[in-house]
Each structure stands twice: as structure tokens, then as C-alpha cells.
Design a protein around this motif. Structure first.
Motif, short mmCIF file in Angstrom:
data_model
loop_
_atom_site.label_atom_id
_atom_site.label_comp_id
_atom_site.label_asym_id
_atom_site.label_seq_id
_atom_site.Cartn_x
_atom_site.Cartn_y
_atom_site.Cartn_z
N ILE A 1 0.83 -1.21 0.00
CA ILE A 1 0.00 0.00 0.00
C ILE A 1 0.87 1.26 0.00
O ILE A 1 2.03 1.26 0.44
CB ILE A 1 -0.93 0.02 1.23
CG1 ILE A 1 -0.10 -0.21 2.51
CG2 ILE A 1 -2.03 -0.99 1.09
CD1 ILE A 1 -0.89 -0.14 3.78
N ASN A 2 0.29 2.35 -0.49
CA ASN A 2 0.97 3.65 -0.49
C ASN A 2 0.94 4.23 0.93
O ASN A 2 -0.12 4.48 1.47
CB ASN A 2 0.26 4.59 -1.47
CG ASN A 2 1.00 5.89 -1.66
OD1 ASN A 2 1.73 6.35 -0.78
ND2 ASN A 2 0.82 6.49 -2.82
N PHE B 1 -6.43 -11.33 -2.85
CA PHE B 1 -5.23 -11.11 -2.04
C PHE B 1 -4.04 -11.75 -2.76
O PHE B 1 -3.93 -12.97 -2.81
CB PHE B 1 -5.38 -11.73 -0.66
CG PHE B 1 -6.62 -11.31 0.07
CD1 PHE B 1 -7.00 -9.98 0.12
CD2 PHE B 1 -7.43 -12.24 0.70
CE1 PHE B 1 -8.15 -9.59 0.79
CE2 PHE B 1 -8.58 -11.87 1.37
CZ PHE B 1 -8.94 -10.53 1.42
N SER B 2 -3.17 -10.93 -3.32
CA SER B 2 -2.01 -11.47 -4.02
C SER B 2 -0.71 -11.19 -3.27
O SER B 2 0.37 -11.53 -3.76
CB SER B 2 -1.92 -10.86 -5.43
OG SER B 2 -1.89 -9.45 -5.37
N LEU C 1 -9.14 4.97 1.36
CA LEU C 1 -9.03 3.61 1.88
C LEU C 1 -10.20 2.75 1.39
O LEU C 1 -11.25 2.68 2.04
CB LEU C 1 -8.98 3.62 3.42
CG LEU C 1 -7.58 3.80 4.02
CD1 LEU C 1 -6.97 5.12 3.62
CD2 LEU C 1 -7.65 3.69 5.53
N THR C 2 -10.01 2.13 0.24
CA THR C 2 -11.02 1.25 -0.33
C THR C 2 -10.36 -0.06 -0.75
O THR C 2 -9.13 -0.13 -0.90
CB THR C 2 -11.69 1.89 -1.57
OG1 THR C 2 -10.68 2.09 -2.58
CG2 THR C 2 -12.33 3.22 -1.21
N PRO C 3 -11.14 -1.12 -0.96
CA PRO C 3 -10.56 -2.37 -1.45
C PRO C 3 -9.82 -2.20 -2.77
O PRO C 3 -8.85 -2.93 -3.03
CB PRO C 3 -11.78 -3.28 -1.60
CG PRO C 3 -12.76 -2.78 -0.59
CD PRO C 3 -12.57 -1.29 -0.58
N GLU C 4 -10.25 -1.25 -3.59
CA GLU C 4 -9.56 -1.01 -4.85
C GLU C 4 -8.11 -0.56 -4.62
O GLU C 4 -7.23 -0.85 -5.41
CB GLU C 4 -10.31 0.04 -5.66
CG GLU C 4 -9.73 0.26 -7.05
CD GLU C 4 -10.54 1.25 -7.85
OE1 GLU C 4 -11.55 1.77 -7.29
OE2 GLU C 4 -10.18 1.52 -9.00
N ASN C 5 -7.89 0.12 -3.48
CA ASN C 5 -6.54 0.55 -3.11
C ASN C 5 -5.92 -0.37 -2.07
O ASN C 5 -4.96 -0.01 -1.39
CB ASN C 5 -6.58 1.99 -2.58
CG ASN C 5 -6.94 2.99 -3.66
OD1 ASN C 5 -6.54 2.85 -4.81
ND2 ASN C 5 -7.72 4.01 -3.30
#
Length: 545
Positions: A440-441, A513-514, A448-452
Motif C-alpha cells: 500500500i501507499n 489477495f495477491s 481507503l477502499t478495497p480497490e486501493n
């Protein structure tokens, strides 16, 4: 006369060594001994005499081989050896020389290409030329060890074509190929086989562990099922008691209604009977007056009798049991609706409680990582608590540290399986928690979303939401005290629970989740009055039975 083969070894034993004759010889007195035994015996004597009959000889006798006895001893030895040797069993290598009943081979000759039992192997152990032959453990189909093309022994290995070859093959067909002795190649292949065996054993152990894991899952499922059944029985038993109570109350209400109706009818009947009695009396008085001849009495009495006695207007009076019926039916329907709602609530509570118990079994021990903490955050020594300190500390630049938002991660990360942790949020007016991906950045402002790659629950004065695009607003029955977070990495699931109320709050499904996931906490800001200064606390799981 009995044949020699029916005799035992005792009939052919030397009286000196007590063993079967070896090169038997005969003395002049007619007794037989092993040549070595009698020669050694006489070498130690001054006088030469027979060890059996003590006959004295003046000169040392010239003993000769007893040919007949030697042949009989040989036949006896062969007979005994044959009897002692086992017959060939299925899957064993038979002797190629035996006729009739085949005996089990004990050796195979790579020169003769024949397998021998113990009896027929004897020449290879005695004859000097045959002793040089290469004997190996019994092998079946010895012809397969010969080169089909050159009729020579396959004793080399071609590493290019990975085949066994003879010496002629290396000169002709495999002239330019590297070849090595079979033994050398076997050692190489044996090493590979050892690695293969090690890998196979590792695979076996992995599968055995998987079996244990599956069995453990089944055992947990059985325990969960037993617990849910017990909880269900408890709820249904309570429900049964409630139904019985409501049934008693309903029966009592119906009976009281009937009793009221009967009382009403009884009172009306009594009133009607009283009026009938009054009217009957009036009718008697009227009849009596109508027969009087006293005019003065008639006129004086007529005034009081001309009007009927006071009575009720009965045309509008009735007993209406239907009013009571519809009232009780309505009450019953409302009770059933209330019962259904209560049952649904109890069943949902039961399911949520069972689900929470199940995920709590995956509790992990996590501590906060100070290298990721925003400079405003203050951690406890044990790494379990964090709150906003309202002062920006000067800390070393660290690529893992959050610099724009007051966030923090744990030291521990998870790349597979399931994990669960709980965070106390009591006395806080704002907070955020969940999980985040490793990459994460951490240096910029970001949504703060699942896309990020953030999966978080957020609470403030406006309510409770799951941070997504758009945000998912969630019902809040009461003030949250402790929040449980469960992740199934392989299934792509993130779930949140109200631990104190033991209810499910929200689940994000179909997540990808990768990378490793880290538990994520944010205590949020507090104002000058100290509101929201309480810490977020990573708490141990307290499972209830």
C-alpha cells in the motif's frame, strides 16, 4: 539291501572327527577314516595302531582310497543337501539345472547365464576355472542381460541414449557416445533415486499432514455442529415454553371472555324475567280492575294502572359474541407475528454466535510495528495499544512508515489460511481498523477502499461504515465495545463482528489477495478537550462455551 541314499550321515561318519567322511581311506584291519584324520593321528604316535580296534602295525600302513565308500558318501551328501534345500515358490528364481522338482536358485552365474541351486552350484565353488565366474543373487531371465545384436554381456551404459550396451556396441553403434560401467551409472541413478525417495517421502508427509488437517476440520465441524444443536435445543426449548405460556394466556383470555359473555347474558335474562314478573302482576291488577263494579274505585285506580311499569327498550339489546371472537383472533395473530419476529431474531443470534465461535478458533497473536507508526502515534511497551499523542515526533525516515495519515500496521503478516484478531474500541468516538496489503501507499493521501487494497471498518459520530466506493453504511444497535476481524485469505473474505453483542456486522467477499496482509489500526484524532483520547487495544480472545 537298503540303498545308500536312505542312510543318514551317521552311517558315514569318521570315528576320529565324528564328521562325514572326507576322502575316506581303509586300514589293513578294515576300518575307515578320513585320510587327513588317520594321517594326523599316526603322525603323533610312536607305534602305529588302529584307533578303533587297537590292532598294532609294525610299519606305517599304506592306506588307499575306499572308492565304494567315497561314492556312497557323495550320494549321501547330495541326498541330504537336496532334502534341505527348499523347492521354488511363486515369484522365486528356479534352478535351471534341476530336472523334475525344481529347487530354489541361490546364485546366478553371469558367465554361464544359468541359475543354480545349492547342489548344482557346488562345481563353481570347487573347480578353479569356475570359481572365476561372476556369481550374483538369483536373477530371472538372464538372457535379457545379453546384447541381442552382439550376443555379449551388457556391462556398460550409454549416457547419450540412456541404454545398456555391450563392449562391441561402444566400438560400433555407440562409438562417439560417452559410456560408463553399469556400477558407476547405478551409483548416479541411486543418488537420484535417493532424492526421488526423499521427495516422495516429503509428498507423503505433506499429504498425511493434509489428512490430519482435514480430520481436524471435520472434528471442529462436529464440535461446532454439536454446539449449534445444543444452542438450538436451548432456544427451541425456551420458545416452546413461551408458546405454552402464550397458549395458557390465550386460553385464559378466551375463558374470561366467555365468562363475561355468560355473565352479561345472565344479567339480561334476570332483568327480563323481573320485567316479565312486573308485567304479569300489572296484567293481574288490570284484569281484576276490569271486573269491579265500584265506579269510584275504578276511576281512582285507573290512573295508576293506565301506564305499564317502566321497562327497557329491548329491541336494541343483544349479546354479541362475534365482537369477542374477532378481538381474540386479532390478539392471537399479533402474538404469532411477535413470536415469528422473536424466533427470527433468536435464530439469527444463534447463527451469529456460532459463527463467531468458529472464527475465534483462528486467533493470532499480533503486535503493533513501531516502524510503520505515524509520528503522532504513541504505542504501549507490549505493542498492544496505540493512541494519538497530538505531538509530531521526529523519527528516522523509514519506507514502511505512514507519513500523511495516522495509521499503523502490525509486525505480523499473513499470506494464506485464516486468521482472527480483536480490537477494543471502548470509549472512542472515532476509529478505523481492518487489514491492508503489504504494498500500500504509505506516503500520500489515499482513499481507503478495497480497490486501493484496504479493507476497513470506520466509525465516527455519523455512524458505522465499511469503506468502499460507494461507502456501505451499516446499522448500529448500540455502542461498540470490541470489534473482531476475521480473514480467509484463500476464500477472499474479510468479516467484522460485534464481539460483545456477538453479532455479525459486515463481510467483504470476492476479495483478491495477491500479497501478504497486515492487520491495520487507526485511532483517529482527538480534540483539545481530550475527546477520543482512549487507545485502540489489541485484546486476547475470550471464547465463551
Amino acid at each position: 539291501m537298503a540303498s545308500a541314499t536312505s542312510w543318514s550321515e551317521e552311517n558315514f561318519s569318521c570315528s576320529i572327527c565324528l564328521d562325514v567322511f572326507n576322502s575316506p581311506v581303509t586300514t589293513p584291519c578294515g576300518h575307515n577314516f578320513c585320510r587327513t584324520c588317520i594321517t594326523t593321528f599316526w603322525d603323533d604316535q610312536v607305534q602305529y595302531k588302529c584307533p578303533v580296534c587297537n590292532e598294532l602295525f609294525h610299519t606305517r600302513p599304506d592306506v588307499r582310497v575306499n572308492t565304494l565308500l567315497s561314492e556312497m558318501v557323495y550320494q549321501c551328501r547330495s541326498s541330504v543337501q537336496v532334502k534341505e534345500q527348499p523347492c521354488v515358490e511363486p515369484g522365486e528364481v528356479p534352478c535351471d539345472v534341476c530336472t523334475g522338482t525344481q529347487l530354489k536358485a541361490v546364485k546366478s552365474c553371469l558367465v554361464c547365464f544359468i541359475s543354480y541351486c545349492q547342489t548344482h552350484l557346488e562345481p563353481h565353488q570347487r573347480v578353479a576355472v569356475l570359481k572365476k565366474h561372476q556369481l550374483v543373487e538369483p536373477m530371472d531371465r538372464l538372457e535379457d542381460r545379453m546384447c541381442k545384436k552382439h550376443d555379449r554381456l551388457l556391462e556398460l551404459f550409454c549416457q547419450t541414449e540412456q541404454v545398456c550396451v555391450c563392449l562391441f556396441c561402444t566400438v560400433l553403434d555407440h562409438k562417439s557416445h560417452p559410456v560408463v560401467p553399469l556400477k558407476e551409472e547405478c551409483e548416479v541413478k541411486m543418488a537420484q533415486l535417493g532424492k526421488m525417495e526423499s521427495k516422495v517421502q516429503q509428498m507423503i508427509q505433506e499429504r498425511q499432514r493434509k489428512i490430519q488437517e482435514i480430520k481436524a476440520t471435520v472434528d471442529h465441524s462436529k464440535a461446532d455442529a454439536d454446539r449449534e444443536i445444543a444452542d438450538g435445543v436451548q432456544v427451541l426449548t425456551a420458545l416452546k415454553r413461551s408458546i405454552e405460556k402464550w397458549q395458557d394466556e390465550f386460553n385464559q383470555t378466551v375463558k374470561e371472555g366467555l365468562k363475561s359473555t355468560e355473565k352479561q347474558a345472565e344479567d339480561l335474562i334476570k332483568e327480563l324475567e323481573q320485567e316479565i314478573e312486573d308485567l304479569t302482576n300489572r296484567s293481574s291488577e288490570v284484569k281484576q280492575l276490569s271486573h269491579t263494579e265500584d265506579h269510584l274505585h275504578f276511576l281512582q285506580t285507573f290512573r295508576s294502572l293506565k301506564d305499564p311499569p317502566p321497562t327497557r327498550e329491548w329491541t336494541t339489546v343483544e349479546v354479541r359474541p362475534s365482537t369477542f371472537y374477532f378481538s381474540t383472533v386479532g390478539t392471537l395473530r399479533r402474538s404469532l407475528d411477535q413470536l415469528e419476529e422473536t424466533l427470527n431474531m433468536e435464530m439469527k443470534k444463534l447463527r451469529d454466535d456460532a459463527e463467531l465461535k468458529r472464527v475465534q478458533q483462528y486467533e493470532v497473536d499480533v503486535t503493533l510495528d513501531p516502524d510503520t507508526a505515524h509520528p503522532c502515534l504513541i504505542l504501549s511497551e507490549d505493542g498492544k495499544q496505540v493512541h494519538h499523542g497530538d505531538v509530531v515526533k521526529k523519527l528516522p525516515d523509514n519506507p514502511k512508515r505512514f507519513t500523511k495519515k495516522i495509521y499503523i500496521l502490525t509486525r505480523q503478516s499473513f499470506s494464506s489460511g485464516r486468521f482472527y484478531f480483536e480490537v477494543q474500541v471502548k470509549d472512542k468516538t472515532a476509529w478505523r481498523l481492518g487489514v491492508a496489503r503489504e504494498s500500500i501507499n504509505r506516503k500520500d493521501q489515499i482513499i481507503l477502499t478495497p480497490e486501493n487494497f484496504y479493507w476497513t471498518l470506520y466509525f465516527n459520530k455519523d455512524g458505522l461504515v465499511f469503506s468502499d466506493d460507494p461507502a456501505v453504511r451499516l446499522p448500529l444497535r448500540a455502542e461498540l465495545q470490541k470489534v473482531g476481524v476475521f480473514v480467509d485469505y484463500d476464500e477472499g473474505l474479510v468479516s467484522f463482528y460485534d464481539v460483545e453483542a456477538r453479532v455479525h456486522i459486515y463481510s467483504a467477499t470476492g476479495c483478491t489477495f495477491s500479497e501478504p496482509l497486515y492487520p491495520f489500526l487507526c485511532p483517529c484524532l482527538y480534540n483539545f478537550k481530550g475527546i477520543n483520547s482512549a487507545p485502540l487495544i489489541i485484546s486476547p480472545v475470550n471464547q465463551t462455551d
